[in-house]
Scaffold this motif. Structure first.
Motif, mmCIF file in Angstrom:
data_model
loop_
_atom_site.group_PDB
_atom_site.id
_atom_site.type_symbol
_atom_site.label_atom_id
_atom_site.label_comp_id
_atom_site.label_asym_id
_atom_site.label_seq_id
_atom_site.Cartn_x
_atom_site.Cartn_y
_atom_site.Cartn_z
ATOM 1 N N LEU A 95 0.823 -1.195 0.000
ATOM 2 C CA LEU A 95 0.000 0.000 0.000
ATOM 3 C C LEU A 95 0.863 1.253 0.000
ATOM 4 O O LEU A 95 0.583 2.233 -0.700
ATOM 5 N N LEU A 136 -10.671 6.379 6.143
ATOM 6 C CA LEU A 136 -9.887 5.973 4.980
ATOM 7 C C LEU A 136 -8.508 6.630 5.022
ATOM 8 O O LEU A 136 -8.410 7.854 5.153
ATOM 9 N N PRO A 170 -3.954 5.240 4.193
ATOM 10 C CA PRO A 170 -3.144 4.119 3.684
ATOM 11 C C PRO A 170 -3.113 2.882 4.572
ATOM 12 O O PRO A 170 -2.911 1.773 4.076
ATOM 13 N N PRO A 188 -7.360 1.316 3.875
ATOM 14 C CA PRO A 188 -7.878 1.816 2.594
ATOM 15 C C PRO A 188 -9.268 1.316 2.224
ATOM 16 O O PRO A 188 -9.933 1.932 1.396
ATOM 17 N N HIS A 200 -10.444 -1.033 0.284
ATOM 18 C CA HIS A 200 -10.566 -1.074 -1.176
ATOM 19 C C HIS A 200 -11.868 -1.725 -1.650
ATOM 20 O O HIS A 200 -12.539 -1.208 -2.548
#
Length: 219
Positions: free
Chosen positions: A4, A159, A161, A164, A166
């Motif tokens: 990431l 949110l 790193p 995240p 996703h």
């Protein structure tokens, strides 16, 4: 975690994005003693309200209090803070608890009842957009979307790193729901601002670690 952060490193090779962000930031008007609606909207981009969990049965009341306090006649964005209703007549106006110390949650409150109040406020013009916060895909699929007239504009989530999300953000985008970040610098005592990759990118582009993290979130 390393993949990431390596992805972040690649993103920040795009120096133009950083410059664009810095230029936008520097173009904001200076603070003054008095703000009219136009200036306030320009500085904050959105006049937004997240109503608390004890207001699930009286959303308009929460909005009216905020409109009066701000001295404006509408909100740009209204969000449901948590998809959980708490007892509005409990022992605390915002965080009621039961005698055993557990949060006083109304487990039988249908979440769609809350959403219908948001839809009514949108139709009335008191709010220009409506959304949710901290909602999982399951919560949206089972309790809001099947009966919603208006699809949530936003789902505000933690949110950054290190978190995240996703899968959820991609699903939200597929439904036309914008993922909006809170705690983009990490939650309390987060090590993100001292992360080696973040610091390296910040030094390379003459930015602060916070600007790097906000830039990551804007990609």
């Amino acid at each position: 975690m390393l993949p990431l952060l390596m992805e972040m490193r690649r993103k920040w090779e795009k120096v133009s994005r950083l410059q664009e962000y810095l230029e936008r930031r520097s173009s904001l008007p200076a603070k003054s003693g008095k703000l009219d609606n136009a200036t306030l909207a320009w500085i904050t981009k959105f006049i937004s309200l997240i109503f608390r969990s004890t207001y699930h049965s009286r959303v308009e009341e929460s909005v009216d209090i905020t409109l009066k306090n701000l001295g404006t006649d509408y909100l740009d964005l209204l969000l449901m803070h948590w998809p959980i209703a708490m007892n509005p007549e409990g022992n605390h106006p915002l965080f009621p608890t039961r005698p055993d110390g557990i949060r006083d949650i109304l487990h039988d409150w249908p979440l769609i009842n809350t959403w219908r109040q948001l839809e009514a406020l949108y139709k009335s013009g008191k709010v220009k957009a409506i959304g949710v916060s901290n909602c999982s895909q399951l919560k949206l699929e089972e309790e809001i979307l099947p009966e919603a007239e208006i699809i949530p504009a936003v789902n505000q989530l933690e949110l950054h790193p290190y978190n995240p999300q996703h899968k959820l953000t991609e699903w939200l985008k597929s439904k036309g729901i914008v993922p909006e970040a809170y705690s983009p610098l990490g939650s309390t005592n987060s090590p993100l601002l001292k992360d080696e990759v973040v610091l390296e990118i910040a030094e390379k582009h003459k930015a602060s670690p916070a600007e790097v993290l906000i830039g990551w979130g804007s990609e």
